[in-house]
Design an enzyme around this catalytic site. Structure first.
Site, PDB file in Angstrom:
ATOM      1  N   ASN A  47       9.025  -7.953  16.659  1.00 35.68           N
ATOM      2  CA  ASN A  47       9.424  -9.148  15.907  1.00 35.68           C
ATOM      3  C   ASN A  47      10.624  -8.765  15.038  1.00 35.68           C
ATOM      4  O   ASN A  47      10.456  -8.199  13.954  1.00 35.68           O
ATOM      5  CB  ASN A  47       8.267  -9.665  15.054  1.00 35.68           C
ATOM      6  CG  ASN A  47       8.617 -10.966  14.339  1.00 35.68           C
ATOM      7  OD1 ASN A  47       9.629 -11.610  14.655  1.00 35.68           O
ATOM      8  ND2 ASN A  47       7.814 -11.342  13.365  1.00 35.68           N
TER       9      ASN A  47
ATOM     10  N   GLU B 228       8.167   3.406   8.561  1.00 34.59           N
ATOM     11  CA  GLU B 228       8.549   4.548   7.725  1.00 34.59           C
ATOM     12  C   GLU B 228       9.930   5.085   8.061  1.00 34.59           C
ATOM     13  O   GLU B 228      10.520   5.829   7.278  1.00 34.59           O
ATOM     14  CB  GLU B 228       7.502   5.663   7.872  1.00 34.59           C
ATOM     15  CG  GLU B 228       6.132   5.193   7.399  1.00 34.59           C
ATOM     16  CD  GLU B 228       5.060   6.257   7.461  1.00 34.59           C
ATOM     17  OE1 GLU B 228       4.106   6.160   6.697  1.00 34.59           O
ATOM     18  OE2 GLU B 228       5.159   7.180   8.300  1.00 34.59           O
TER      19      GLU B 228
ATOM     20  N   GLY C  86       1.832  -6.206   4.505  1.00 36.50           N
ATOM     21  CA  GLY C  86       3.202  -6.691   4.354  1.00 36.50           C
ATOM     22  C   GLY C  86       4.034  -6.318   5.562  1.00 36.50           C
ATOM     23  O   GLY C  86       5.207  -6.680   5.702  1.00 36.50           O
ATOM     24  N   THR C  87       3.380  -5.608   6.466  1.00 33.47           N
ATOM     25  CA  THR C  87       4.040  -5.041   7.636  1.00 33.47           C
ATOM     26  C   THR C  87       4.286  -6.070   8.727  1.00 33.47           C
ATOM     27  O   THR C  87       5.071  -5.827   9.628  1.00 33.47           O
ATOM     28  CB  THR C  87       3.136  -3.927   8.180  1.00 33.47           C
ATOM     29  OG1 THR C  87       1.775  -4.355   8.001  1.00 33.47           O
ATOM     30  CG2 THR C  87       3.340  -2.650   7.408  1.00 33.47           C
TER      31      THR C  87
ATOM     32  N   ILE D 185      11.427  -3.761  19.912  1.00 38.28           N
ATOM     33  CA  ILE D 185      11.190  -4.380  18.607  1.00 38.28           C
ATOM     34  C   ILE D 185      10.374  -5.650  18.838  1.00 38.28           C
ATOM     35  O   ILE D 185      10.823  -6.578  19.503  1.00 38.28           O
ATOM     36  CB  ILE D 185      12.537  -4.684  17.905  1.00 38.28           C
ATOM     37  CG1 ILE D 185      13.331  -3.387  17.707  1.00 38.28           C
ATOM     38  CG2 ILE D 185      12.278  -5.376  16.565  1.00 38.28           C
ATOM     39  CD1 ILE D 185      12.613  -2.294  16.923  1.00 38.28           C
TER      40      ILE D 185
ATOM     41  N   GLY E 180       0.820  -1.199   0.000  1.00 35.07           N
ATOM     42  CA  GLY E 180       0.000   0.000   0.000  1.00 35.07           C
ATOM     43  C   GLY E 180       0.861   1.260   0.000  1.00 35.07           C
ATOM     44  O   GLY E 180       0.715   2.125  -0.836  1.00 35.07           O
ATOM     45  N   PHE E 181       1.749   1.348   0.981  1.00 35.77           N
ATOM     46  CA  PHE E 181       2.679   2.481   1.122  1.00 35.77           C
ATOM     47  C   PHE E 181       1.941   3.819   1.192  1.00 35.77           C
ATOM     48  O   PHE E 181       2.473   4.855   0.791  1.00 35.77           O
ATOM     49  CB  PHE E 181       3.715   2.487  -0.016  1.00 35.77           C
ATOM     50  CG  PHE E 181       4.308   1.131  -0.283  1.00 35.77           C
ATOM     51  CD1 PHE E 181       5.070   0.495   0.689  1.00 35.77           C
ATOM     52  CD2 PHE E 181       4.079   0.467  -1.470  1.00 35.77           C
ATOM     53  CE1 PHE E 181       5.595  -0.766   0.471  1.00 35.77           C
ATOM     54  CE2 PHE E 181       4.598  -0.795  -1.697  1.00 35.77           C
ATOM     55  CZ  PHE E 181       5.359  -1.415  -0.725  1.00 35.77           C
TER      56      PHE E 181
ATOM     57  N   GLY F 282       7.552   2.048  16.346  1.00 35.08           N
ATOM     58  CA  GLY F 282       7.112   1.905  14.948  1.00 35.08           C
ATOM     59  C   GLY F 282       8.324   2.000  14.049  1.00 35.08           C
ATOM     60  O   GLY F 282       9.246   2.767  14.329  1.00 35.08           O
ATOM     61  N   VAL F 283       8.353   1.181  12.993  1.00 36.85           N
ATOM     62  CA  VAL F 283       9.535   1.183  12.125  1.00 36.85           C
ATOM     63  C   VAL F 283       9.192   1.261  10.632  1.00 36.85           C
ATOM     64  O   VAL F 283      10.073   1.329   9.803  1.00 36.85           O
ATOM     65  CB  VAL F 283      10.408  -0.079  12.340  1.00 36.85           C
ATOM     66  CG1 VAL F 283      10.989  -0.106  13.726  1.00 36.85           C
ATOM     67  CG2 VAL F 283       9.640  -1.356  12.056  1.00 36.85           C
TER      68      VAL F 283
END
Lengths: 214, 730
Positions: free
Chosen positions: B621, B695, B472-473, B619, B244-245, B692-693
């Site tokens: 996962n 972006e 996909g996140t 983190i 999606g992005f 959160g990672v």
């Protein structure tokens, strides 16, 4: 095995069908405006993942759409429909092709293998298992194409088919990291999992995963 | 539950499942072609008709006539829907332009009809038989020209377009070292692999859509609003999304036209946007022009800082706020930022991965390289010297956690930065000029309220339901990990069900708030379910221990399935973030290191090595987080070296609107990538202590590539992408 609705198609017939298919748009144009002129369709049998399917198809149907819309094998993905992304890659007689760039009628008698034919969730092909192990994807949409392409690519290396990255045409092909990356470049992964995909393929192929390379 | 204050110890600290490297739980489905994407629901919507979308052939003007009779009489065509016969339509809150246009045309390839037929081939053929006449009007397509007419945009997401502190003009005039440079970033296309696609099916006045979408609740509301129907009558299903992005945050033409087509054809209809329509029909990351002025003292400290940005969009569209990438990043008392937005008649600009910050950092982190060189400092050292632990505009506001210096130093050590030759163009490897570049990654860590429902079945299995999406996140896995940790069961006893508007409303996927918010919502629901278990067992919740599938309280030890009983036991809750966000700045950090080779004769650029050292709280996962970072690094290489939606300034559209001509990185472009996470947790943001990672990884990486190219060649290209022609004429 063929069902009662199937009929034998020789290679020569397939070529004829292909030619007929390319002529269809011209015929259709000539008939534009005439009410509900039926499209040209043909019966054929497709051997997909070892199973023969009898199909009646509009001759304009791509192999990809025949798989996805008619056989409901939606593992092969439509990313671009123009041979630009590789998401639709399947194996035809062991060779990888973009199924969106090929008409279904051209494949009677061929042995087609899709991602569904390589393995199942409970019994994955070694390449599929390697993709899961190395997290060689994110969204998963390019993944079936990447995996089919990787399987086809390994056969090409084994058969000593050179690539743009091959430096010595007389030596046996080796699956170096630059070779692997060059040969897989027809399969786009917009999520950008390339580094992991390269590791997965190297693992499945039994070659060391490369770190640094130019 | 309300999250109101810094979290103390909680069950997530056990890290028996959370934080452990875990393969994606849906991985085998994706690797075997068994994950069902929007266009692929054969059993639920059998024998659908096919819709083919026709896009406008002009950029601005009106349709003067439209003859659909050829299409209507074309073989197999069941219906042709246009604005004229679609019935009254509204527009979604998040849509700027109309999804079905006519007679007014707002941009090129704006949808003007959907042709529904028995087969895809018939629908496509039918579309060629519609005759459209247009009256074109002149439009504005060139940002460079429109920049002069740009105006101050309204605040967005709480951010004012302009900021100022101290005396920039005075400090800049007095600075012993300064730079004043202007940078260009082009429009980018999300180009996710799965096209926008939907199946729509009506049952009476109820509509179900299987679609590719990041934000289920927003999209349900917007689809209902557009169709002028109550949201309760609309169901949106999107369990697998092929990327999606940001492009799939909102509803697009595919879902509306599938719904209208299905209504007209009286059967389910599936619509996928053809790839060549995606760039112009949907949204893109807008182009920017950015001016950066920096002044520094002899000690290397920034004394004056200005970052100005110009972007453009359709009337009513938001701007690309590039200055948030720098506004509070480095120290310095005298500072200003500003954003101006012009009206353009190009397709609608909207959020793409790290909106604002990705292009902002593309410019600003080159500027830092330039001023560091002027001062005569190593660019790593320069960034270390100018670190700040507080908001430089409001020093009372501190960063909740900020280990940028550690990211930079760890990365420099690992990458062999000390071997870099500061003199550009000095290192050669055969015909290749070799250079190293560095840049900071910096991206906000927002949260969104998020709900979930968790159920234990008599079998002892735990079912999690939330309308959260996995684009996909890795949402499936971290949500499963959270439930497993909280409910004391192994991960393989958890089923995660996502992306359905019948499930509790979640944060959705965007702004790198998804992981932290959605897992916090599951955390809240699990706490509630634990209370229900305690009540059922007649014990106090705080005396209850749950482990290995058994609830234990005092002498009682009962299997969870037994506690649940035949009817099961379920709880629903949501996390509501209610902490004082004024106290801290919540951000994620990283340092990108890149080595490039630039061919001395052809100027071809090859990325040879990449490393990111990141700091993003806990983190959840590690392999999935790594994948997010390397994927973003890859997209950043694209932005640095090849990606550009080229504007035809006469006709007013993006010329290179497919995957052959809009070039994105392929395997050959991307070397092995390294990613390191610093150990950390941030209890000020959520009970999960994560940030959160998704972006972070794209921020700064393009500038690191650009800085490496400069180090290799001595050529400073400030106009992305850095292509051979630009290097040759610089």
């Amino acid at each position: 095995m063929q069902g009662p609705g199937d009929f034998e198609v020789s290679r020569r017939d397939v070529l004829k069908l292909g030619a007929a298919a390319t002529a269809v748009p011209l015929v259709a144009k000539g008939q534009a405006g005439s009410p509900a002129e039926a499209p040209v369709s043909t019966q054929l049998s497709l051997n997909v993942n070892g199973k023969v399917h009898a199909l009646k198809l509009d001759t304009r149907t791509s192999l990809l759409d025949a798989l996805r819309d008619h056989l409901q094998l939606t593992g092969s993905k439509k990313g671009c429909d123009h041979g630009q992304c590789g998401a639709c890659t399947v194996l035809v007689n062991g060779r990888r092709i973009n199924s969106c760039l090929s008409l279904a009628v051209m494949h009677a008698g061929d042995k087609i293998t899709t991602i569904e034919g390589l393995g199942t969730p409970n019994k994955m092909h070694a390449m599929q298992a390697a993709f899961v192990k190395h997290d060689g994807f994110q969204c998963g949409y390019c993944t079936p194409g990447q995996i089919c392409s990787a399987v086809g690519m390994l056969s090409e290396v084994k058969a000593n088919v050179p690539s743009h990255a091959t430096t010595d045409l007389t030596a046996p092909c080796a699956l170096t990291n630059p070779e692997l990356r060059e040969r897989m470049s027809g399969n786009i992964c917009r999520c950008g999992a390339y580094s992991n995909i390269a590791e997965a393929i190297a693992d499945a192929a039994g070659v060391p995963a490369a770190g640094r390379s130019a | 539950m309300k999250f109101t204050q810094t979290e103390g110890k909680n069950r997530t600290d056990r890290q028996k499942v959370i934080g452990k490297a875990t393969p994606r739980i849906e991985g085998a489905l994706k690797a075997t072609g068994k994950a069902t994407y929007a266009y692929e629901w054969h059993d639920i919507a059998p024998k659908p008709a096919f819709g083919y979308v026709l896009g406008a052939a002009i950029a601005k003007g009106r349709i003067t006539s439209m003859d659909t009779s050829g299409a209507e009489s074309s073989a197999g065509v069941l219906a042709v829907v246009t604005a004229e016969n679609a019935g009254p339509l509204d527009k979604g809150n998040f849509n700027v332009v109309k999804l079905l246009a006519g007679p007014e045309i707002q941009h090129y390839h704006q949808a003007i009809a959907v042709i529904v037929a028995r087969t895809f081939e018939e629908a496509r053929a039918g579309a060629t038989k519609i005759k459209v006449r247009y009256a074109s009007e002149p439009g504005v397509y060139d940002l460079e020209v429109a920049k002069e007419t740009a105006v101050k945009p309204p605040a967005r997401w709480g951010n004012e377009p302009d900021s100022a502190a101290g005396d920039f003009a005075g400090a800049f005039a007095a600075a012993p070292f300064k730079i004043d440079a202007t940078y260009h970033t082009p429009a980018h296309s999300h180009a996710m692999m799965e096209p926008f696609a939907s199946i729509a099916a009506w049952k009476g006045d109820e509509l179900t859509v299987w679609t590719a979408n990041q934000m289920i609740a927003w999209s349900r509301a917007d689809l209902a609003k557009t169709l002028k129907m109550p949201p309760e009558k609309v169901r949106v299903v999107s369990p697998y999304v092929g990327g999606g992005f940001g492009g799939k945050l909102w509803i697009r033409a595919d879902v509306l036209l599938a719904a209208l087509g299905a209504r007209a054809a009286k059967r389910p209809v599936k619509v996928a946007l053809p790839r060549p329509m995606m760039a112009n029909n949907t949204v893109h990351r807008p182009a920017t022009i950015q001016r950066v002025r920096l002044g520094a003292g002899k000690d290397g400290k920034i004394t004056a800082f200005a970052h100005e940005n110009w972007a453009g969009n359709q009337k009513g569209g938001s701007t690309e706020t590039a200055t948030l990438a720098s506004r509070a990043l480095y120290a310095g008392a005298n500072r200003m930022t500003s954003n101006r937005n012009a009206t353009l008649d190009l397709p609608e600009g909207n959020a793409m991965r790290a909106p604002g910050d990705a292009p902002g950092s593309m410019a600003f982190e080159i500027a830092i390289d330039e001023i560091a060189e002027k001062v005569g400092l190593d660019p790593v050292e320069f960034r270390v010297i100018n670190d700040t632990q507080v908001n430089p505009e409001k020093p009372a506001q501190t960063y909740s956690t900020r280990k940028l210096i550690q990211c930079l130093k760890t990365g420099a050590e690992k990458f062999g930065w000390s071997k870099r030759n500061a003199k550009p163009g000095a290192v050669r490897d055969g015909n290749w000029l070799v250079g190293l570049g560095v840049a900071t990654a910096y991206r906000g860590a927002p949260t969104m309220n998020s709900g979930a429902r968790v159920r234990i079945e008599s079998s002892g299995r735990v079912i999690v339901e939330t309308d959260m999406t996995d684009i996909g996140t890795g949402s499936y896995t971290i949500i499963g990990q959270t439930a497993a940790e909280m409910m004391g069961v192994p991960l393989d006893r958890v089923d995660v069900r996502l992306g359905d508007s019948n499930f509790p409303v979640s944060a959705g996927s965007g702004g790198q708030f998804g992981a932290v918010s959605a897992t916090s919502g599951v955390y809240a629901a699990c706490l509630k379910l634990r209370e229900a278990i305690a009540t059922k067992l007649g014990v106090a919740a705080d005396t209850l221990e749950i482990d290995d599938g058994f609830a234990v309280a005092g002498s009682k030890r009962v299997a969870l399935g037994e506690v649940a009983g035949t009817e099961g036991l379920s709880a629903e809750d949501k996390i509501e973030f209610a902490t004082d966000r004024e106290k801290h700045l919540h951000y994620t950090f990283g340092a990108h290191f890149v080595e490039v080779g630039v061919h001395a004769i052809t100027s071809e650029v090859r990325v040879r090595r990449m490393l990111a050292v990141c700091h993003a709280g806990r983190i959840l996962n590690p392999p999935a987080a790594r994948n997010q970072i390397i994927g973003a690094m890859t997209m950043g290489v694209g932005a640095a070296l090849m990606e550009e939606l080229v504007v035809d300034k006469k006709v007013g559209f993006f010329v290179n609107h497919d995957l052959a001509s809009y070039e994105v990185p392929v395997h050959a472009d991307i070397p092995h990538q390294e990613c390191v996470f610093l150990d950390d947790e941030d209890p000020t943001v959520s009970p999960m202590k994560a940030l959160g990672v998704g972006e972070l990884g794209i921020c700064g990486v393009s500038a690191a590539v650009a800085n490496a190219v400069y180090n290799a060649t001595g050529k400073r290209v400030r106009d992305y992408p850095i292509t051979i022609d630009k290097l040759m004429r610089t």
